[in-house]
Design an enzyme around this catalytic site. Structure first.
Site, PDB file in Angstrom:
ATOM      1  N   GLU A  47      -0.533  45.501 -34.139  1.00  0.00           N
ATOM      2  CA  GLU A  47      -0.561  46.056 -35.484  1.00  0.00           C
ATOM      3  C   GLU A  47      -0.532  44.848 -36.413  1.00  0.00           C
ATOM      4  OE1 GLU A  47       1.774  48.913 -38.671  1.00  0.00           O
ATOM      5  OE2 GLU A  47       2.919  47.628 -37.349  1.00  0.00           O
ATOM      6  N   HIS A  90      -0.420  57.162 -36.986  1.00  0.00           N
ATOM      7  CA  HIS A  90       0.811  57.866 -37.349  1.00  0.00           C
ATOM      8  C   HIS A  90       1.399  57.391 -38.671  1.00  0.00           C
ATOM      9  CE1 HIS A  90       1.915  54.096 -35.627  1.00  0.00           C
ATOM     10  NE2 HIS A  90       3.139  54.234 -36.101  1.00  0.00           N
ATOM     11  N   ASP A  91       0.820  56.372 -39.271  1.00  0.00           N
ATOM     12  CA  ASP A  91       1.274  55.884 -40.571  1.00  0.00           C
ATOM     13  C   ASP A  91       0.265  56.209 -41.678  1.00  0.00           C
ATOM     14  OD1 ASP A  91       3.585  54.581 -39.516  1.00  0.00           O
ATOM     15  OD2 ASP A  91       2.359  52.850 -38.964  1.00  0.00           O
ATOM     16  N   ASP A 129       4.389  51.068 -26.762  1.00  0.00           N
ATOM     17  CA  ASP A 129       4.589  50.484 -28.084  1.00  0.00           C
ATOM     18  C   ASP A 129       5.787  49.538 -27.994  1.00  0.00           C
ATOM     19  OD1 ASP A 129       4.647  50.214 -30.947  1.00  0.00           O
ATOM     20  OD2 ASP A 129       3.804  52.231 -31.100  1.00  0.00           O
ATOM     21  N   ASP A 185       4.109  46.377 -32.523  1.00  0.00           N
ATOM     22  CA  ASP A 185       4.455  46.789 -33.882  1.00  0.00           C
ATOM     23  C   ASP A 185       4.657  45.573 -34.788  1.00  0.00           C
ATOM     24  OD1 ASP A 185       5.221  49.138 -35.492  1.00  0.00           O
ATOM     25  OD2 ASP A 185       7.196  48.199 -35.581  1.00  0.00           O
TER      26      ASP A 185
HETATM   27  C1  GLC Z   1       5.041  50.012 -38.014  1.00  0.00           C
HETATM   28  C2  GLC Z   1       4.964  51.395 -37.422  1.00  0.00           C
HETATM   29  C3  GLC Z   1       5.644  52.345 -38.366  1.00  0.00           C
HETATM   30  C4  GLC Z   1       7.091  51.928 -38.521  1.00  0.00           C
HETATM   31  C5  GLC Z   1       7.174  50.478 -38.975  1.00  0.00           C
HETATM   32  C6  GLC Z   1       8.556  49.946 -38.850  1.00  0.00           C
HETATM   33  O1  GLC Z   1       4.341  49.905 -39.192  1.00  0.00           O
HETATM   34  O2  GLC Z   1       3.644  51.753 -37.168  1.00  0.00           O
HETATM   35  O3  GLC Z   1       5.564  53.681 -37.941  1.00  0.00           O
HETATM   36  O4  GLC Z   1       7.725  52.761 -39.436  1.00  0.00           O
HETATM   37  O5  GLC Z   1       6.377  49.647 -38.178  1.00  0.00           O
HETATM   38  O6  GLC Z   1       8.879  49.785 -37.491  1.00  0.00           O
END
Ligand code: GLC
Length: 545
Positions: A280, A342-343, A114, A216
């Protein structure tokens, strides 16, 4: 890491897509803190992942995505990176990571790390330097601005984690930008030195044998150079954008992000073997999603589809998203499908509402659509979110936003390997970093003994995908289906029929043999012209030529 040069049929345009490990295979997302704890501190670690590679090989996955593994003060659980070229000591060492990559490779699996390029931890050396003053060498690595004339923050941007996106640095009198926590200052991607620093970070990890990155907040890294106000959301916007109030049109989502993606793709393609980039791309509109693939070969290899993640588990809504992707993606691009992360939470809860039949149907859908599925650890056993008291949340988001429903801890709890105390995640008597769910009713060991389990269904679907070229590279075409059902053809020889409703349905015009049904007793059944499906049942049908 490209596979054979075989070409495949693309989307409705009938394009041409090269076969490759990351298009053919199934990915598996691991939240390292929660997978397996080998040193008895209640926190999962890299050695724990190594120990469990046999499970993943048995399951048949081709790629692993590890949530952040880099040193972090963990204000946002690894997404606040303090050092981009090291391993977080709680998780292990660089040697452990290299061994994990090698051991996975021996079993035919590749590893994605990641990468968090939107922001750093405030503890990162760059930000510590930037705080020294306006002339500090790394000052311009971050986004600084003076107060508005009335003394308020520079503009109206809001943090995704609640409150203004700006925090005043009293010493210099300027504000710094943070689209997430104040301890996660945003990097300034207009600065060529930032771009060069990340080129080095990508190369550093490529040299250690990783297969690529999940990136990310890909959509957000470049901000409007003039820091213009974000506009208000309108009734035409997706409900989640409306809930936010502002449209992140200037604080994120700038067109210049594509320059950075082309730069990274050139680096990934230049590596031998080629590496991949999975973004993402948190946009809730397909017309915004498609550009992240560039011309199909010069930006992201895969762009996560959050419209799909957030679609209701309902035939028409799901089908509409999939048809939209099929119609819009360049012929050389490849879709990606996810039901949990995970979100967002776990599919067994979000989509299936705790109903085992629906979770099985969701797994069949993900693995049999045209595109790459990403399963989240535990999806294969139908693991639900674990109900937890938001007052105890370790996730900072519910506290900062005052919204209990934004607690992400319930989908980050330890993997349930067995019914023993510690659930096979950690030793008996050790307090895990997050509570373990009901391991007696849902665990890997019990499901391995049960041919009818979600675990065996997942494994068998992955094996079927590996065995049948139609299910990997075959084109998608919607087939007729009654209300509440969704059916599609893959390639020439396979059909998938899902009943996303609580009523019996009959899917017409199918002739062949059931390869796999969610109701396993129906595997092998002859289909003589139509297929009756009970509530929340689905089947993959090998069609008669
Ligand atoms: C992304 C991640 C998340 C994190 C955010 C800030 O959305 O998936 O878990 O809190 O970025 O880095």
């Amino acid at each position: 890491m490209e596979g054979s040069p075989e070409r495949r049929q693309g989307g409705e345009g009938g394009g041409d897509v090269a076969a490759s490990w990351w298009r053919d295979g199934v990915f598996y997302q691991i939240y390292p803190r929660s997978f397996a704890d080998t040193d008895g501190d209640g926190v999962g670690d890299l050695r724990g992942i190594i120990d469990r590679l046999d499970h993943l090989e048995w399951l048949g996955v081709a790629g692993l995505w590890l949530n952040p593994t880099m040193p972090s003060p963990n204000e946002d659980w690894g997404y606040d990176v303090a050092d981009f070229t090291a391993v977080h000591p709680e998780l292990g060492t660089m040697e452990d990571l290299e061994e994990l990559v090698a051991e996975a490779g021996r079993r035919g699996m590749r590893v994605l790390l990641d990468l968090v390029p939107n922001h750093t931890s405030d503890r990162h050396a760059w930000f510590q330097d930037a705080l020294r003053g306006r002339d500090a060498p790394h000052r311009d690595f971050y986004v600084w601005a003076d107060a508005a004339p009335d003394g308020s923050p520079p503009n109206n941007w809001e943090s995704s984690f609640g409150g203004p996106a700006w925090t005043l640095d009293e010493a210099s009198g300027q504000y710094y930008l943070h689209n997430f926590l104040p301890t996660q200052p945003d990097l300034n991607w207009w600065n060529e030195e930032v771009r060069e620093a990340f080129d080095e970070i990508l190369r550093f990890w490529f040299e250690r044998g990783i297969a690529g990155f999940r990136i990310d907040v890909t959509h957000g890294i470049v901000k409007d150079r003039e820091l213009r106000d974000d506009p208000a959301a309108t009734p035409e916007d997706h409900p989640l954008v409306q809930a936010r109030g502002l449209k992140q049109q200037f604080s994120m989502n700038r067109p210049e992000v594509h320059d950075v993606l082309r730069r990274w793709r050139a680096l990934a393609d230049a590596a031998e073997p080629k590496r991949i980039l999975v973004g993402e791309t948190y946009v809730l509109d397909l017309d915004q999603l498609v550009p992240f693939y560039g011309n199909g070969e010069d930006e992201l290899n895969l762009a996560f589809n959050f419209l799909f993640v957030h679609a209701a588990f309902e035939a028409e809504e799901m089908r509409t998203v999939v048809e939209g992707v099929e119609a819009r993606l360049p012929a050389t691009s490849w879709p990606v499908w996810t039901g949990s992360n995970h979100d967002a939470g776990r599919l067994a809860t979000r989509w299936a509402q705790g109903d085992a039949a629906r979770a099985r149907l969701a797994l069949m859908m993900l693995i049999c659509l045209r595109g790459t599925p990403f399963l989240y650890y535990g999806d294969e056993i139908g693991l639900p979110d674990v109900p937890l008291d938001p007052a105890d949340a370790l996730d900072p988001v519910p506290r900062r936003t005052g919204k209990a429903e934004r607690n992400r801890d319930p989908c980050r709890t330890p993997m349930q390997w067995s019914a023993e105390p510690g659930a096979g995640f950690t030793e008996a008597g050790v307090r895990p970093w997050l509570p373990i769910g009901d391991a007696a009713s849902c665990n890997v060991a019990a499901q391995r003994e049960d041919r009818g389990s979600p675990l065996h269904l997942t494994r068998d679907l992955i094996a079927l995908r590996a065995a049948e070229p139609d299910l990997r590279g075959g084109g998608y075409e919607t087939l007729p289906a009654p209300d509440g059902a969704w059916a599609w053809r893959r390639g020439e020889g396979h059909a998938v029929a899902l009943n996303l409703s609580g009523a019996e349905v009959t899917v017409p015009d199918l002739r062949g043999r059931v390869a796999i049904a969610t109701e396993r007793a129906r595997d092998g059944e002859q289909v003589e012209g139509s297929l009756a499906l009970g509530p929340w049942q689905g089947a993959v049908v090998a069609l008669e030529p």
